[in-house]
Write a protein that holds these residues in place. Sequence first.
Motif, mmCIF file in Angstrom:
data_model
loop_
_atom_site.group_PDB
_atom_site.id
_atom_site.type_symbol
_atom_site.label_atom_id
_atom_site.label_comp_id
_atom_site.label_asym_id
_atom_site.label_seq_id
_atom_site.Cartn_x
_atom_site.Cartn_y
_atom_site.Cartn_z
ATOM 1 N N GLY A 168 -0.842 7.393 -5.433
ATOM 2 C CA GLY A 168 0.037 8.457 -5.934
ATOM 3 C C GLY A 168 1.418 7.922 -6.271
ATOM 4 N N THR A 218 5.041 12.108 -1.392
ATOM 5 C CA THR A 218 4.278 10.976 -0.870
ATOM 6 C C THR A 218 4.726 10.611 0.540
ATOM 7 N N ARG A 242 3.167 7.833 -9.924
ATOM 8 C CA ARG A 242 4.476 8.441 -10.163
ATOM 9 C C ARG A 242 5.459 7.431 -10.747
ATOM 10 N N GLU A 301 -1.897 7.678 -0.898
ATOM 11 C CA GLU A 301 -0.475 7.832 -1.177
ATOM 12 C C GLU A 301 0.093 6.649 -1.952
#
Length: 164
Positions: A148, A70, A152, A145
């Motif tokens: 993301g 990222t 995560r 991002e």
Amino acid sequence: MTETAAKAAPKTAAKTKAAAETVVESATDRATQFADNARDVAHRAAEVARKRTDGALESATDFNKGLETTLTRFVGGYVSILNGMAEITHENARHAIAATEKLVEAKSLSEAAQIQAEYVRESATQNFEHARTAYEKARDVVVEETEGLRTRASDMWNGASKAA
């Protein structure tokens, strides 16, 4: 002590001794069982703790790999935006130079004013378009991002919870 009592005393003592030995043996067996059970519980607790720490490490490692990806994308996006700004600056400078060359060739004040007006209009339009494109690109990088990273982090939390 009476004779009957004297004869009964060894039998009573033997019974008492046998009963005491039975109690001691039973207590020893129970203590051994308790120790064995405590040992089993400790082994199981250690195994669960080992699995949880292994799972937490795996989740943290996966999260860190994702974070690295990222952040690399963030930096890549930032560099791309900086490159775009350099290209825009170059393009603006070339446009200004071209307008200056046209102004030098102008035959009248009216023609020079027309060239200047076209330059300002074109420059404003191009700069607005460049700013919009840069904003959209920056927004897309950040949104993508951030999502993301959120995914995560959620995966890491879920992975740690499953290990628990």
